[in-house]
Design an enzyme around this catalytic site. Sequence first.
Site, mmCIF file in Angstrom:
data_model
loop_
_atom_site.group_PDB
_atom_site.id
_atom_site.type_symbol
_atom_site.label_atom_id
_atom_site.label_comp_id
_atom_site.label_asym_id
_atom_site.label_seq_id
_atom_site.Cartn_x
_atom_site.Cartn_y
_atom_site.Cartn_z
ATOM 1 N N ASN A 77 0.845 -1.197 0.000
ATOM 2 C CA ASN A 77 0.000 0.000 0.000
ATOM 3 C C ASN A 77 0.882 1.249 0.000
ATOM 4 O OD1 ASN A 77 0.643 -0.755 2.702
ATOM 5 N ND2 ASN A 77 -1.044 0.440 3.530
ATOM 6 N N ILE A 78 0.388 2.254 -0.704
ATOM 7 C CA ILE A 78 1.127 3.512 -0.848
ATOM 8 C C ILE A 78 0.159 4.636 -0.500
ATOM 9 C CG2 ILE A 78 2.404 5.000 -2.456
ATOM 10 C CD1 ILE A 78 2.896 2.381 -4.144
ATOM 11 N N GLU A 79 0.402 5.292 0.634
ATOM 12 C CA GLU A 79 -0.516 6.326 1.089
ATOM 13 C C GLU A 79 -0.093 7.713 0.620
ATOM 14 O OE1 GLU A 79 -0.951 5.672 5.334
ATOM 15 O OE2 GLU A 79 -2.194 3.898 4.951
ATOM 16 N N CYS A 90 -4.124 0.695 -2.541
ATOM 17 C CA CYS A 90 -3.991 -0.533 -1.742
ATOM 18 C C CYS A 90 -2.940 -1.456 -2.366
ATOM 19 C CB CYS A 90 -5.309 -1.284 -1.692
ATOM 20 S SG CYS A 90 -6.594 -0.483 -0.737
ATOM 21 N N GLU A 122 -3.137 -4.576 -3.129
ATOM 22 C CA GLU A 122 -3.694 -5.425 -4.196
ATOM 23 C C GLU A 122 -3.686 -4.704 -5.538
ATOM 24 O OE1 GLU A 122 -4.929 -4.793 -1.195
ATOM 25 O OE2 GLU A 122 -6.447 -6.242 -0.608
ATOM 26 N N CYS A 151 -10.664 -4.420 0.342
ATOM 27 C CA CYS A 151 -11.679 -3.356 0.338
ATOM 28 C C CYS A 151 -12.546 -3.507 -0.915
ATOM 29 C CB CYS A 151 -11.018 -1.973 0.384
ATOM 30 S SG CYS A 151 -10.338 -1.420 -1.193
ATOM 31 N N CYS A 208 -10.858 -2.729 -4.363
ATOM 32 C CA CYS A 208 -9.945 -3.778 -4.840
ATOM 33 C C CYS A 208 -10.715 -4.989 -5.345
ATOM 34 C CB CYS A 208 -8.969 -4.197 -3.742
ATOM 35 S SG CYS A 208 -7.737 -2.928 -3.448
HETATM 36 N N1 THU Z 1 -5.262 -1.472 2.556
HETATM 37 C C1 THU Z 1 -4.710 -2.301 1.621
HETATM 38 O O1 THU Z 1 -3.622 -2.022 1.091
HETATM 39 N N2 THU Z 1 -5.369 -3.417 1.287
HETATM 40 C C2 THU Z 1 -6.523 -3.851 1.870
HETATM 41 O O2 THU Z 1 -7.027 -4.904 1.513
HETATM 42 C C3 THU Z 1 -7.142 -3.055 2.933
HETATM 43 C C4 THU Z 1 -6.536 -1.724 3.186
HETATM 44 C C5 THU Z 1 -4.517 -0.274 2.960
HETATM 45 C C6 THU Z 1 -5.043 1.046 2.463
HETATM 46 C C7 THU Z 1 -4.501 2.008 3.506
HETATM 47 O O3 THU Z 1 -3.172 2.356 3.151
HETATM 48 C C8 THU Z 1 -4.428 1.182 4.771
HETATM 49 O O4 THU Z 1 -4.500 -0.167 4.373
HETATM 50 C C9 THU Z 1 -5.532 1.484 5.769
HETATM 51 O O5 THU Z 1 -6.767 1.424 5.151
#
Ligand code: THU
Length: 140
Positions: free
Chosen positions: A44-46, A55, A57, A88, A91
């Site tokens: 994941n990259i925020e 996310c 995925e 989520c 995804c």
């Molecule tokens: N996130 C994912 O990368 N994959 C998931 O299946 C659920 C959530 C990440 C998004 C965000 O960076 C962090 O988790 C919190 O929601």
Amino acid sequence: MRVQYEELIKVAQSAKRRAYAPYSKFRVGAALLTSSGQIYSGCNIEISTYALTLCAERTAIFKAVSEGEKKFKAIAVVSDDPQYIPPCGACRQVLMDLAGNIDFIMVNGKGAGKVVKLAKLLPYAFGKKNLLRTRKKRKS
Ligand code: THU
């Protein structure tokens, strides 16, 4: 659990180390297996505006599709949560569109995987078929 899936979980665990999650601190790693046996990882990259966050995925599948991959078998997803991590909604749709009804391997904090078919996670999915049914034929 198939040996290939155990390997996929390990790749997802190392991808999790590369997560960029300064806001949520929730680190996620994914590993996507193609039909030919290639593995594409993702984390994941925020982004500071939050909504643009990607996310793990979607990072993995966008990497794979951009490299020309079209057929997929499974995706493993890990986090530090002791519970199994489900994808989520965004995804689920992206994976269904681009990968179809693959095996989704949810992994818990102990590294144990639970395999669920994507169609079970996204029943009555909207998709290409819905658009093709209503699209008028155009002369090119
Ligand atoms: N996130 C994912 O990368 N994959 C998931 O299946 C659920 C959530 C990440 C998004 C965000 O960076 C962090 O988790 C919190 O929601």
